[in-house]
Write a protein that holds these residues in place. Structure first.
Motif, PDB file in Angstrom:
ATOM      1  N   PRO A  82       0.816  -1.221   0.000  1.00  0.00           N
ATOM      2  CA  PRO A  82       0.000   0.000   0.000  1.00  0.00           C
ATOM      3  C   PRO A  82       0.845   1.264   0.000  1.00  0.00           C
ATOM      4  CG  PRO A  82       0.028  -0.991   2.187  1.00  0.00           C
ATOM      5  CD  PRO A  82       0.749  -1.945   1.294  1.00  0.00           C
ATOM      6  N   HIS A  83       0.543   2.169  -0.923  1.00  0.00           N
ATOM      7  CA  HIS A  83       1.230   3.460  -1.032  1.00  0.00           C
ATOM      8  C   HIS A  83       0.197   4.578  -0.966  1.00  0.00           C
ATOM      9  CE1 HIS A  83       5.128   1.724  -1.983  1.00  0.00           C
ATOM     10  NE2 HIS A  83       4.556   0.948  -2.874  1.00  0.00           N
ATOM     11  N   LEU A  84       0.423   5.520  -0.066  1.00  0.00           N
ATOM     12  CA  LEU A  84      -0.464   6.667   0.084  1.00  0.00           C
ATOM     13  C   LEU A  84       0.292   7.949  -0.218  1.00  0.00           C
ATOM     14  CD1 LEU A  84      -2.251   5.635   3.410  1.00  0.00           C
ATOM     15  CD2 LEU A  84      -3.075   5.322   1.067  1.00  0.00           C
ATOM     16  N   TYR A  85      -0.444   9.009  -0.564  1.00  0.00           N
ATOM     17  CA  TYR A  85       0.168  10.318  -0.808  1.00  0.00           C
ATOM     18  C   TYR A  85       0.421  10.989   0.539  1.00  0.00           C
ATOM     19  CZ  TYR A  85      -1.301   9.521  -5.604  1.00  0.00           C
ATOM     20  OH  TYR A  85      -1.486   8.984  -6.860  1.00  0.00           O
ATOM     21  N   PRO A  86       1.686  11.200   0.917  1.00  0.00           N
ATOM     22  CA  PRO A  86       1.991  11.633   2.277  1.00  0.00           C
ATOM     23  C   PRO A  86       1.564  13.060   2.593  1.00  0.00           C
ATOM     24  CG  PRO A  86       3.991  11.576   0.934  1.00  0.00           C
ATOM     25  CD  PRO A  86       2.906  10.948   0.119  1.00  0.00           C
ATOM     26  N   MET A  88      -1.300  14.368   1.886  1.00  0.00           N
ATOM     27  CA  MET A  88      -2.759  14.419   1.972  1.00  0.00           C
ATOM     28  C   MET A  88      -3.224  13.639   3.191  1.00  0.00           C
ATOM     29  SD  MET A  88      -3.788  13.610  -1.974  1.00  0.00           S
ATOM     30  CE  MET A  88      -2.912  14.393  -3.338  1.00  0.00           C
ATOM     31  N   ASN A  89      -4.402  14.004   3.704  1.00  0.00           N
ATOM     32  CA  ASN A  89      -4.984  13.227   4.787  1.00  0.00           C
ATOM     33  C   ASN A  89      -5.728  12.026   4.201  1.00  0.00           C
ATOM     34  OD1 ASN A  89      -7.568  14.079   3.939  1.00  0.00           O
ATOM     35  ND2 ASN A  89      -7.527  15.856   5.311  1.00  0.00           N
ATOM     36  N   ILE A  90      -6.369  11.245   5.051  1.00  0.00           N
ATOM     37  CA  ILE A  90      -6.995  10.002   4.598  1.00  0.00           C
ATOM     38  C   ILE A  90      -8.127  10.278   3.616  1.00  0.00           C
ATOM     39  CG2 ILE A  90      -8.359   8.012   5.347  1.00  0.00           C
ATOM     40  CD1 ILE A  90      -6.702   7.959   7.901  1.00  0.00           C
ATOM     41  N   GLU A  91      -8.982  11.234   3.918  1.00  0.00           N
ATOM     42  CA  GLU A  91     -10.097  11.522   3.006  1.00  0.00           C
ATOM     43  C   GLU A  91      -9.588  11.999   1.648  1.00  0.00           C
ATOM     44  OE1 GLU A  91     -13.659  14.763   2.797  1.00  0.00           O
ATOM     45  OE2 GLU A  91     -13.702  13.387   4.516  1.00  0.00           O
ATOM     46  N   GLN A  92      -8.560  12.816   1.639  1.00  0.00           N
ATOM     47  CA  GLN A  92      -8.003  13.291   0.372  1.00  0.00           C
ATOM     48  C   GLN A  92      -7.383  12.141  -0.419  1.00  0.00           C
ATOM     49  OE1 GLN A  92      -5.464  16.254   2.044  1.00  0.00           O
ATOM     50  NE2 GLN A  92      -7.015  17.876   1.979  1.00  0.00           N
ATOM     51  N   ASN A  93      -6.736  11.200   0.278  1.00  0.00           N
ATOM     52  CA  ASN A  93      -6.209  10.017  -0.395  1.00  0.00           C
ATOM     53  C   ASN A  93      -7.329   9.190  -1.006  1.00  0.00           C
ATOM     54  OD1 ASN A  93      -3.181   9.027  -0.284  1.00  0.00           O
ATOM     55  ND2 ASN A  93      -3.503  10.326   1.514  1.00  0.00           N
ATOM     56  N   LEU A  94      -8.433   9.049  -0.286  1.00  0.00           N
ATOM     57  CA  LEU A  94      -9.565   8.286  -0.809  1.00  0.00           C
ATOM     58  C   LEU A  94     -10.168   8.952  -2.047  1.00  0.00           C
ATOM     59  CD1 LEU A  94     -11.428   7.364   2.511  1.00  0.00           C
ATOM     60  CD2 LEU A  94     -10.262   5.770   0.983  1.00  0.00           C
ATOM     61  N   ALA A  95     -10.154  10.280  -2.072  1.00  0.00           N
ATOM     62  CA  ALA A  95     -10.855  11.011  -3.124  1.00  0.00           C
ATOM     63  C   ALA A  95     -10.016  11.300  -4.356  1.00  0.00           C
ATOM     64  CB  ALA A  95     -11.382  12.340  -2.558  1.00  0.00           C
ATOM     65  N   ILE A  96      -8.707  11.112  -4.288  1.00  0.00           N
ATOM     66  CA  ILE A  96      -7.856  11.639  -5.354  1.00  0.00           C
ATOM     67  C   ILE A  96      -8.134  11.000  -6.717  1.00  0.00           C
ATOM     68  CG2 ILE A  96      -5.949  10.068  -4.811  1.00  0.00           C
ATOM     69  CD1 ILE A  96      -4.060  12.341  -5.719  1.00  0.00           C
ATOM     70  N   GLY A  97      -8.418   9.698  -6.752  1.00  0.00           N
ATOM     71  CA  GLY A  97      -8.704   9.070  -8.033  1.00  0.00           C
ATOM     72  C   GLY A  97      -9.929   9.656  -8.700  1.00  0.00           C
ATOM     73  N   TRP A  98     -10.985   9.845  -7.914  1.00  0.00           N
ATOM     74  CA  TRP A  98     -12.205  10.462  -8.449  1.00  0.00           C
ATOM     75  C   TRP A  98     -11.941  11.899  -8.855  1.00  0.00           C
ATOM     76  CZ3 TRP A  98     -15.470  14.524  -7.645  1.00  0.00           C
ATOM     77  CH2 TRP A  98     -16.756  14.432  -8.189  1.00  0.00           C
ATOM     78  N   ARG A  99     -11.213  12.636  -8.038  1.00  0.00           N
ATOM     79  CA  ARG A  99     -10.927  14.045  -8.334  1.00  0.00           C
ATOM     80  C   ARG A  99     -10.151  14.191  -9.642  1.00  0.00           C
ATOM     81  NH1 ARG A  99     -13.430  18.098  -5.132  1.00  0.00           N
ATOM     82  NH2 ARG A  99     -13.216  17.616  -2.933  1.00  0.00           N
ATOM     83  N   LEU A 100      -9.117  13.402  -9.809  1.00  0.00           N
ATOM     84  CA  LEU A 100      -8.289  13.519 -11.011  1.00  0.00           C
ATOM     85  C   LEU A 100      -9.036  13.073 -12.252  1.00  0.00           C
ATOM     86  CD1 LEU A 100      -4.828  12.283  -9.676  1.00  0.00           C
ATOM     87  CD2 LEU A 100      -5.592  14.627 -10.057  1.00  0.00           C
ATOM     88  N   SER A 141       0.637   7.250  11.443  1.00  0.00           N
ATOM     89  CA  SER A 141       0.218   6.393  12.549  1.00  0.00           C
ATOM     90  C   SER A 141      -0.530   5.146  12.087  1.00  0.00           C
ATOM     91  CB  SER A 141      -0.684   7.181  13.503  1.00  0.00           C
ATOM     92  OG  SER A 141      -1.952   7.435  12.908  1.00  0.00           O
ATOM     93  N   LEU A 142      -0.779   5.019  10.795  1.00  0.00           N
ATOM     94  CA  LEU A 142      -1.580   3.907  10.295  1.00  0.00           C
ATOM     95  C   LEU A 142      -0.764   2.617  10.229  1.00  0.00           C
ATOM     96  CD1 LEU A 142      -3.588   5.527   7.347  1.00  0.00           C
ATOM     97  CD2 LEU A 142      -4.172   5.411   9.782  1.00  0.00           C
ATOM     98  N   SER A 143      -1.398   1.522  10.561  1.00  0.00           N
ATOM     99  CA  SER A 143      -0.770   0.214  10.413  1.00  0.00           C
ATOM    100  C   SER A 143      -0.809  -0.211   8.944  1.00  0.00           C
ATOM    101  CB  SER A 143      -1.511  -0.818  11.263  1.00  0.00           C
ATOM    102  OG  SER A 143      -2.822  -1.026  10.731  1.00  0.00           O
TER     103      SER A 143
END
Length: 235
Positions: A82-86, A88-100, A141-143
Motif C-alpha cells: 500500500p502506497h499513500l500520498y503523504p 494528503m490526509n486520509i479523506e483526500q487520499n480516498l478522493a484523489i482518483g475520483w478528483r483527477l 500512525s496507520l498500520s
C-alpha cells in the motif's frame, strides 16, 4: 470484457514466467488467481493494466488491443504494497482518483471542494471498509492493514470498469478480511464490475470470486466454475 490469448512473458536468464497463458472473462465476472509466489500473478495484472507488455500473445478489452490507454476501459489497480500520498490526509487520499478523473483544476487538495456524488461515494467506502475510526488520524500512525484499506478504498471510490486487485486484504486479520470480502463481492455484483483478484487464501477466494484459477506446476487450472465459467488455460 477481457481476453488474454497465449501470452508469453520472459525475464531472461530466468525460465519463461508465463508460457502461453489464456484467460477469457465476461463483464461482471470475478475471477480469483491463486499460486505460489513468483509464478506470475502480479506480472499478469501489470500486463492487463498496461504497465508491462507480453513478449508474445495479445490482451484485449471488448475486442480492442490493450497496447494504448485509449483502447482500455477504466482500470483500478491495487498493488500488493500500500502506497499513500503523504501530503494528503486520509479523506483526500480516498478522493484523489475520483478528483483527477473528473476535475482538472490544480491543487484541489488545498481547497474545500466536494460534491454530493463524491460525498456519497466516500461515505459508502468508509462504512464498507470500516474506516470511520481512523479518518482523523495522521498517515504516519496507520498500520499496514489500515493503509491497505485506504488504498483499496481509493480505487472503490473511483469505481473503474475493471478491478485488478493484488492481494488486497493480505495485511488484515482473517476475520476482518473475510468480512470485507463478502461485502466487496456484493458491491462488485451491484456495480457489474469485472474483477481479477489475486490471493493466497482459498477461503477468501471462495467468498468473493465466481471462478478460481490455480497455478500448479507452471499451469493454470480452473478449479471452480459457475454456469458461465471463465476460460483459463496454459500450455
Amino acid at each position: 470484457m477481457l481476453q488474454i490469448n497465449h501470452v508469453v512473458k520472459r525475464f531472461p536468464p530466468a525460465p519463461v514466467l508465463l508460457d502461453g497463458l489464456s484467460l477469457t472473462m465476461q463483464q461482471g465476472e470475478i475471477v480469483g488467481l491463486m499460486g505460489p509466489s513468483g509464478c506470475g500473478k502480479t506480472t499478469l495484472l501489470r500486463m492487463i493494466a498496461g504497465l508491462d507488455q507480453p513478449d508474445q500473445g495479445t490482451i484485449r478489452f471488448r475486442g480492442n488491443g490493450a497496447q494504448s490507454a485509449d483502447q482500455r476501459p477504466t482500470i483500478g489497480y491495487v498493488c500488493q504494497v500500500p502506497h499513500l500520498y503523504p501530503h494528503m490526509n486520509i479523506e483526500q487520499n480516498l478522493a484523489i482518483g475520483w478528483r483527477l478523473q473528473y476535475n482538472d483544476y490544480k491543487f484541489w487538495w488545498l481547497e474545500n471542494r466536494s460534491s454530493s456524488e463524491l460525498r456519497q461515494r466516500l461515505d459508502q467506502v468508509v462504512q464498507l471498509l470500516e474506516l470511520a475510526a481512523i479518518m482523523n488520524r495522521p498517515l504516519a500512525s496507520l498500520s499496514g492493514g489500515e493503509r491497505q484499506r485506504v488504498c483499496l478504498g481509493r480505487t472503490l471510490v473511483r469505481r473503474p470498469a475493471v478491478f485488478l486487485l493484488d492481494e488486497p486484504l493480505a495485511y488484515l486479520d482473517r476475520a476482518l478480511a473475510e468480512r470485507l470480502a463478502v461485502r466487496m463481492h456484493s458491491l462488485f455484483k451491484e456495480w457489474h464490475s469485472t474483477v481479477v483478484w489475486v490471493t493466497h487464501h482459498e477461503a477468501e477466494a471462495h467468498l468473493v470470486c465466481d471462478h478460481i484459477g490455480k497455478w500448479q506446476n507452471g499451469l493454470v487450472q480452473l478449479v471452480a466454475n459457475t454456469a458461465k465459467p471463465a476460460i483459463v488455460s496454459s500450455k
